[in-house]
Design a protein around this motif. Structure first.
Motif, PDB file in Angstrom:
ATOM      1  N   PRO A 219       6.677 -13.221  14.753  1.00  0.00           N
ATOM      2  CA  PRO A 219       7.111 -11.813  14.763  1.00  0.00           C
ATOM      3  C   PRO A 219       7.176 -11.194  13.364  1.00  0.00           C
ATOM      4  O   PRO A 219       6.785 -10.047  13.169  1.00  0.00           O
ATOM      5  N   LEU A 220       7.680 -11.976  12.379  1.00  0.00           N
ATOM      6  CA  LEU A 220       7.762 -11.447  11.013  1.00  0.00           C
ATOM      7  C   LEU A 220       6.355 -11.176  10.467  1.00  0.00           C
ATOM      8  O   LEU A 220       6.110 -10.132   9.845  1.00  0.00           O
ATOM      9  N   LEU A 221       5.419 -12.107  10.682  1.00  0.00           N
ATOM     10  CA  LEU A 221       4.051 -11.920  10.193  1.00  0.00           C
ATOM     11  C   LEU A 221       3.373 -10.738  10.863  1.00  0.00           C
ATOM     12  O   LEU A 221       2.617  -9.995  10.220  1.00  0.00           O
ATOM     13  N   GLN A 222       3.664 -10.553  12.163  1.00  0.00           N
ATOM     14  CA  GLN A 222       3.063  -9.421  12.866  1.00  0.00           C
ATOM     15  C   GLN A 222       3.524  -8.108  12.260  1.00  0.00           C
ATOM     16  O   GLN A 222       2.719  -7.190  12.050  1.00  0.00           O
ATOM     17  N   ARG A 223       4.816  -8.015  11.951  1.00  0.00           N
ATOM     18  CA  ARG A 223       5.318  -6.795  11.302  1.00  0.00           C
ATOM     19  C   ARG A 223       4.717  -6.638   9.913  1.00  0.00           C
ATOM     20  O   ARG A 223       4.368  -5.523   9.493  1.00  0.00           O
ATOM     21  N   LEU A 224       4.597  -7.758   9.201  1.00  0.00           N
ATOM     22  CA  LEU A 224       4.092  -7.710   7.832  1.00  0.00           C
ATOM     23  C   LEU A 224       2.637  -7.268   7.800  1.00  0.00           C
ATOM     24  O   LEU A 224       2.239  -6.421   6.994  1.00  0.00           O
ATOM     25  N   GLY A 247       9.490 -11.955   3.858  1.00  0.00           N
ATOM     26  CA  GLY A 247       8.041 -12.031   3.880  1.00  0.00           C
ATOM     27  C   GLY A 247       7.421 -11.055   2.902  1.00  0.00           C
ATOM     28  O   GLY A 247       7.795  -9.876   2.870  1.00  0.00           O
ATOM     29  N   HIS A 248       6.506 -11.543   2.071  1.00  0.00           N
ATOM     30  CA  HIS A 248       5.814 -10.714   1.080  1.00  0.00           C
ATOM     31  C   HIS A 248       4.326 -10.651   1.425  1.00  0.00           C
ATOM     32  O   HIS A 248       3.680 -11.702   1.575  1.00  0.00           O
ATOM     33  N   PRO A 249       3.722  -9.471   1.529  1.00  0.00           N
ATOM     34  CA  PRO A 249       2.281  -9.407   1.815  1.00  0.00           C
ATOM     35  C   PRO A 249       1.453  -9.694   0.573  1.00  0.00           C
ATOM     36  O   PRO A 249       1.880  -9.416  -0.556  1.00  0.00           O
ATOM     37  N   LEU A 250       0.285 -10.289   0.762  1.00  0.00           N
ATOM     38  CA  LEU A 250      -0.704 -10.442  -0.301  1.00  0.00           C
ATOM     39  C   LEU A 250      -1.801  -9.431  -0.012  1.00  0.00           C
ATOM     40  O   LEU A 250      -2.474  -9.513   1.022  1.00  0.00           O
ATOM     41  N   ARG A 251      -2.000  -8.484  -0.927  1.00  0.00           N
ATOM     42  CA  ARG A 251      -2.869  -7.345  -0.633  1.00  0.00           C
ATOM     43  C   ARG A 251      -4.051  -7.290  -1.597  1.00  0.00           C
ATOM     44  O   ARG A 251      -3.954  -7.715  -2.744  1.00  0.00           O
ATOM     45  N   SER A 252      -5.165  -6.760  -1.118  1.00  0.00           N
ATOM     46  CA  SER A 252      -6.325  -6.517  -1.975  1.00  0.00           C
ATOM     47  C   SER A 252      -6.102  -5.231  -2.749  1.00  0.00           C
ATOM     48  O   SER A 252      -5.122  -4.504  -2.533  1.00  0.00           O
ATOM     49  N   THR A 253      -7.014  -4.925  -3.667  1.00  0.00           N
ATOM     50  CA  THR A 253      -6.907  -3.687  -4.437  1.00  0.00           C
ATOM     51  C   THR A 253      -7.048  -2.459  -3.548  1.00  0.00           C
ATOM     52  O   THR A 253      -6.626  -1.368  -3.920  1.00  0.00           O
TER      53      THR A 253
END
Length: 537
Positions: A219-224, A247-253
């Motif tokens: 559930p946390l990953l789905q929200r993230l 939870g911290h997202p890893l994002r592209s530029t």
């Protein structure tokens, strides 16, 4: 320290692991008291592990409107004089302090009191407030100054620990398993577990005690993953050490979700620990970008040439143009600039040669030559660059224990031939321990062979002539005869010998070497070998 022990002295204690960890976050009352003079006496120990935020002298009957929670209040007892000195008034005074979450009360002797009122000690025990007796020899100002110095030294310690942690995280990135090593460093320096999840929802790495499984994190990953922009998602699980989950997202530029880092801990992390987590998130995000969206040009170029190796030789104008565009992006320059092949050989022990991963070397050569096209080889490395490779770059490489062979400027189709020319000089660079430039080298067999290989050749080809009793005469005659292309008269004149003497000695040479000296290849081998066997002094 035992509670409710009259006359107990303040003393320094060895810090346990828990105390060291707490000091990393803030100062406790016990840590502060341990720094104060021994003359102070703890009359009642309610909670020496309480967090201490400030030291505040006050002679107000009710100082609570001006206090923060966690303060150490100092008083000389003025509010406890007259009507304020009754048992009920003292109890109300202490109750107000306890209600304001005061950390401790320091009671100074003189000028108003010569001992701590018994009613004050009883009230502090009743309301759970730590009471400390301050003798006349210890000014309140000295106590405040000591707390300020402790805060300053504690902050410096935190900064040192953060700097060391960041260095450890950077070293982790250069390891063979960077994701796992970053997480391992993170849980070593922060009281947490950590799980790294890819964009596909699968676990890439995990570290720490009792990390949550991917089903629990669902559930946390789905929200993230459904969100965008900088953000975090919070949760809490019943298992020990998972009361606070972030939870911290890893994002592209371009704000594409590349994965997520989930951190779990028994309580909310301190600001210093959150700083470490932020550094780890940044590094993991960078690694994810490199695997997916980072440095696209080299991977595209490599894919095209692996699948279509004939592109450069027989490809259409459009295919060659596309390859040139990708090459220019990989070299960080325009399409028009010529390229150079550079090879490096190790002659000293390199200062940063890694035995388990080429990442550090690759990054170093990429920086020095401003290119993404670097190959780690068995002899050292090879790179393609647009740079002219100036003296500064050469000096830096040599300082690190390397010698270079720098190719001449060429276009795309000539790169393989340029690589061969550079490779031909590699042995000479290693033997002479000198950096060489292809366009400054005199091209000859002896020049390409190098000192080491030439000495080996001379030792093998000329071995029968190198004995001391023969070396002077026979080598000189052979050298003179070959220099005159086998002409007997010219050799005799050059050496000052009789023509028959030259014939006889050349005959001895042919017999000792057991070779036909009229054979062109034999003459060539002997002439080259003689270049590495100078006349004896």
């Amino acid at each position: 320290m035992a509670a409710d022990t009259k006359g107990q002295r303040v003393r320094s204690l060895p810090l346990s692991n828990e105390e060291v960890e707490s000091r990393f976050r803030s100062v406790t009352l016990a840590q502060f008291l341990a720094e104060l003079p021994d003359e102070l006496t703890i009359l009642h120990d309610a909670n020496l592990q309480a967090r201490l935020r400030w030291v505040e002298p006050s002679e107000l009957a009710d100082p609570t409107p001006y206090l923060m929670d966690g303060e150490f209040v100092l008083t000389a007892g003025l509010p406890l004089l007259g009507e304020g000195g009754t048992a009920d008034a003292i109890d109300a005074y202490v109750e107000r302090l306890a209600g304001a979450k005061v950390c401790a009360l320091g009671f100074g002797l003189t000028p108003y009191h010569h001992e701590v009122p018994p009613a004050l000690a009883a009230s502090c025990r009743r309301h759970g407030l730590t009471l400390v007796e301050v003798p006349p020899t210890v000014p309140f100002a000295a106590i405040g100054l000591q707390f300020a110095q402790l805060l300053e030294s504690d902050s410096a310690k935190v900064f040192r620990q953060l700097a060391e942690t960041n260095r450890m995280l950077m070293r982790s990135v250069l390891s063979p398993r960077p994701d796992q090593e970053v997480l391992g460093t993170l849980v070593q320096r922060v009281p947490c577990w950590a799980v790294l999840v890819g964009a596909d929802g699968k676990v890439r790495a995990r570290a720490g005690s009792n990390p949550a499984d991917v089903v629990t994190l669902g559930p946390l990953l789905q929200r993230l993953f459904s969100g965008s922009g900088p953000r975090v998602e919070l949760d809490s699980y019943p298992s020990p050490g998972s009361e606070s989950v972030v939870g911290h997202p890893l994002r592209s530029t371009r704000d594409v979700n590349l994965g997520a880092l989930v951190i779990g801990s028994a309580e909310r992390l301190s600001p210093a620990h959150n700083n470490i987590v932020s550094s780890a998130v940044g590094l993991l995000e960078l690694l994810s970008r490199q695997r997916t969206s980072g440095s696209l040009a080299p991977s595209q170029l490599a894919t095209a040439l692996l699948l279509h190796p004939e592109t450069l030789a027989t490809g259409t104008a459009r295919e060659v143009s596309a390859a040139k565009d990708l090459l220019a992006q990989s070299l960080g320059s325009t399409r028009s600039a010529p390229m150079r092949v550079v090879q490096g050989v190790n002659v000293d022990a390199p200062q940063w040669r890694s035995s388990d991963s080429p990442v550090r070397e690759l990054l170093q050569w990429r920086r020095i030559f401003d290119t993404k096209l670097v190959e780690i080889t068995e002899y050292g490395f090879a790179a393609v660059t647009r740079l002219k490779v100036d003296d500064a770059a050469v000096a830096e490489a040599q300082r690190l224990g390397w010698r270079l062979v720098i190719g001449d400027p060429v276009e795309l189709n000539s790169l393989p031939a340029a690589y061969q020319r550079v490779g031909a000089l590699r042995a000479r660079a290693r033997a002479t321990a000198e950096t060489l430039r292809v366009d400054s080298v005199t091209w000859s067999v002896t020049g390409l062979l190098g000192r080491e290989a030439g000495a080996m050749l001379a030792g093998q080809v000329l071995a029968p002539l190198l004995e001391p009793e023969r070396q002077d005469a026979l080598l000189d005659v052979l050298r003179g005869w070959l220099a005159q292309n086998g002409n007997w008269d010219a050799t005799a004149k050059a050496l000052g010998l009789h023509r028959n003497s030259v014939r006889r000695q050349i005959g001895v040479v042919a017999e000792l070497l057991d070779r036909d000296l009229n054979d062109a290849q034999t003459r060539a081998d002997l002439w080259i070998a003689l270049q590495y066997s100078p006349p004896a002094p």
